[in-house]
Write an enzyme that holds these catalytic residues in place. Structure first.
Site, PDB file in Angstrom:
ATOM      1  N   ASP A   1     -14.229 -17.221   4.991  1.00 52.03           N
ATOM      2  CA  ASP A   1     -12.825 -16.854   4.822  1.00 52.03           C
ATOM      3  C   ASP A   1     -12.209 -16.770   6.212  1.00 52.03           C
ATOM      4  OD1 ASP A   1     -10.408 -15.622   4.519  1.00 52.03           O
ATOM      5  OD2 ASP A   1     -11.121 -14.010   3.214  1.00 52.03           O
TER       6      ASP A   1
ATOM      7  N   TYR B   1     -12.886  -7.868   4.263  1.00 49.15           N
ATOM      8  CA  TYR B   1     -11.635  -7.828   3.492  1.00 49.15           C
ATOM      9  C   TYR B   1     -11.301  -9.266   3.092  1.00 49.15           C
ATOM     10  CZ  TYR B   1      -6.836  -7.434   2.041  1.00 49.15           C
ATOM     11  OH  TYR B   1      -5.687  -7.510   1.289  1.00 49.15           O
TER      12      TYR B   1
ATOM     13  N   LYS C   1      -2.323 -17.482   6.271  1.00 47.68           N
ATOM     14  CA  LYS C   1      -1.599 -16.795   7.348  1.00 47.68           C
ATOM     15  C   LYS C   1      -0.955 -17.758   8.350  1.00 47.68           C
ATOM     16  CE  LYS C   1      -4.010 -12.371   7.082  1.00 47.68           C
ATOM     17  NZ  LYS C   1      -2.938 -11.432   6.754  1.00 47.68           N
TER      18      LYS C   1
ATOM     19  N   TYR D   1       0.827  -1.217   0.000  1.00 49.37           N
ATOM     20  CA  TYR D   1       0.000   0.000   0.000  1.00 49.37           C
ATOM     21  C   TYR D   1       0.858   1.262   0.000  1.00 49.37           C
ATOM     22  CZ  TYR D   1      -3.039  -3.759   1.392  1.00 49.37           C
ATOM     23  OH  TYR D   1      -3.682  -4.960   1.432  1.00 49.37           O
TER      24      TYR D   1
HETATM   25  N1  PLP Z   1      -8.738 -12.924   3.550  1.00 47.57           N
HETATM   26  C1  PLP Z   1      -8.580 -12.385   4.762  1.00 47.57           C
HETATM   27  C2  PLP Z   1      -9.681 -12.511   5.777  1.00 47.57           C
HETATM   28  C3  PLP Z   1      -7.414 -11.703   5.093  1.00 47.57           C
HETATM   29  O1  PLP Z   1      -7.280 -11.140   6.311  1.00 47.57           O
HETATM   30  C4  PLP Z   1      -6.384 -11.618   4.119  1.00 47.57           C
HETATM   31  C5  PLP Z   1      -5.136 -10.878   4.416  1.00 47.57           C
HETATM   32  O2  PLP Z   1      -5.070 -10.046   5.298  1.00 47.57           O
HETATM   33  C6  PLP Z   1      -6.570 -12.207   2.861  1.00 47.57           C
HETATM   34  C7  PLP Z   1      -7.776 -12.862   2.622  1.00 47.57           C
HETATM   35  C8  PLP Z   1      -5.525 -12.131   1.804  1.00 47.57           C
HETATM   36  O3  PLP Z   1      -4.436 -12.943   2.129  1.00 47.57           O
HETATM   37  P1  PLP Z   1      -3.012 -12.698   1.445  1.00 47.57           P
HETATM   38  O4  PLP Z   1      -2.509 -11.388   1.956  1.00 47.57           O
HETATM   39  O5  PLP Z   1      -2.188 -13.868   1.903  1.00 47.57           O
HETATM   40  O6  PLP Z   1      -3.235 -12.692  -0.032  1.00 47.57           O
END
Ligand code: PLP
Length: 436
Positions: A257, A156, A286, A24
């Site tokens: 997610d 997100y 993560k 960013y």
């Molecule tokens: N989904 C969620 C809930 C997240 O918090 C994140 C990253 O912060 C992502 C997807 C995207 O993951 P990445 O940064 O490994 O592409």
């Protein structure tokens, strides 16, 4: 060949500014990043002192991934051992023990009907794959009009284009991408509060939209219980039960997610467990590898997989080069063993109590709108945008690494953070809130 001469911290930072994009960030960068030399346990060692500190206690777990801390002997050994065998082989036409073990383990520890695993290389790709699975499922079973996703605001799901299309439309900068992003359906943010009762008006809005749009909806996608990078907001597990019911009733798939919430962060191994429901598709990432290497996973039910496999194109058309990477799989296996081999709930409860205690005083600071804690997540929300420079420096002066965003100063510490370091983190969050 002689190794290149060492570069001074100043030289490295100069080259960084000239050539390296940061998350960013503008180019060239405007803020000087802290130069990390090494990391061990919960401490980041800097190449030179910042705000009088050479070491910072990590309050971020490297964007919520390094749950066991850094340079962990068990995880190091797992990588070393795997490195001696092979660091990578392609996954098309080949397979290997680390990936097979990992997929099997993920099926065992995630909610019941999830049965098949796609090993992706980042969280965003895992979300892309989840969305592709759902669209392809409906196409395969003769409902090609079901192409849209429904989500709630404040979410997100990653920075690639399809995940961006289900991020919060304001925070996700949709205006910049008008006409480029696929158009999805948004309902309002889920009412705040993990312990709050389900709001009947909000429940009715959800039910009405899902019912009206069922013919076009492929899936509902949400972050269960905690909306992370979209605003660090907590909601009642009751909304997840409601979504499960509505999706079943109207023939819509449900994607959770859990890239941020998975592996214990909220106090349950997976946040879906707070609600006692399972999704049709689950994304993990993560903390999957204990923060060592980039890897994510998309799990689905047998029904979704069977549907896809009966279609006009009876394969899931996705296959990243580094899919199932053996090093990442091996360290993920070791990280899961490490987590489940100890009383991790005790650590999360201890950290939760420490965060509640340590952050309570922040609520009285001028400019603080809310203080909230769930599991190993502590959040101080301001009533104005954070002054990033001032807040980060105040935390560093207190000996802690924090990375605030928007109006939020928060911590998601490694689970191995001891009580003294936790007290240091909460003092630093409070100092950052006062300064920012
Ligand atoms: N989904 C969620 C809930 C997240 O918090 C994140 C990253 O912060 C992502 C997807 C995207 O993951 P990445 O940064 O490994 O592409």
């Amino acid at each position: 060949m002689a190794p290149p001469p060492p570069l001074t911290p100043q030289a490295l930072l100069g080259l960084d500014r000239e050539h390296v994009w940061h998350p960013y960030g503008p180019m060239p960068g405007t803020a000087t990043p802290y130069l990390v030399e090494s990391a061990s346990g919960v401490r980041l060692r800097l190449a030179e002192p910042v705000c009088g500190q050479r070491e910072l206690v990590d309050g971020m777990s490297s964007w919520w991934a390094a749950v066991h801390g850094y340079n962990h002997p068990v995880l190091n050994e797992a990588v070393r051992e795997q490195l001696g065998r092979m660091s990578h082989v392609m996954f098309g036409g080949l397979t290997h023990e680390p990936a097979v073990r990992l997929a099997t383990r993920l099926v065992e520890i995630t909610p019941e009907p999830l049965r098949h695993v796609f090993l992706a290389d980042s969280g965003s790709v895992a979300v892309e794959v989840a969305m592709k699975m759902c669209l392809q499922y409906w196409r395969s079973v003769g409902r090609p009009a079901k192409q849209r996703l429904l989500t709630w605001r404040g979410g997100y799901h990653g920075d690639t284009f399809h995940p961006m299309s289900v991020c919060d439309p304001d925070g996700g900068m949709h205006r910049l991408w008008g006409g480029v992003l696929p158009r999805q359906t948004f309902v309002g943010e889920p009412p705040a509060g993990f312990d709050a009762e389900v709001d009947p008006a909000y429940a009715a809005e959800l039910a009405a939209v899902i019912e009206q749009q069922a013919d076009e909806l492929a899936a509902v996608i949400v972050e269960p219980v905690v909306q992370g990078a979209g605003g660090m907001r907590f909601h009642s597990p009751g909304y997840l039960r409601l979504l499960r019911e509505l999706c079943d009733q109207h023939g819509v798939l449900l994607i959770f997610d859990e890239i941020a919430t998975g592996f214990g962060r909220t106090g349950a191994l997976f946040a879906a467990e707070h609600a006692g429901v399972a999704p049709d598709v689950l994304c993990l990432g993560k903390a999957l590898t204990g923060g060592y290497l980039s890897m994510a996973a998309t799990l689905c039910t047998a029904e979704v997989a069977d549907g896809i496999s009966r279609g006009e194109l009876p394969v899931l058309a996705h296959g990243p080069t580094f899919m199932g990477n053996p090093l990442a799989s091996a360290v993920a296996n070791a990280s899961i063993d490490l987590l489940l081999g100890q009383d991790w709930q005790l650590d999360i409860r201890r950290i939760e109590a420490g965060l509640r205690d340590g952050l309570a005083g922040a609520a009285d600071l001028p400019g603080v709108a809310d203080v909230r804690v769930l599991g190993a997540i502590g959040v101080v929300q301001l009533d104005h945008p954070v002054d990033m420079g001032a807040a980060t420096e105040a935390a560093a002066r207190a000996g802690v690494w924090l990375r605030p965003f928007r109006d939020l100063i928060y911590t998601m510490p490694p689970y191995v953070t001891g009580d003294d370091d936790l007290a240091r983190i909460t003092a630093a969050v409070t100092a950052a809130a006062a300064a920012g």
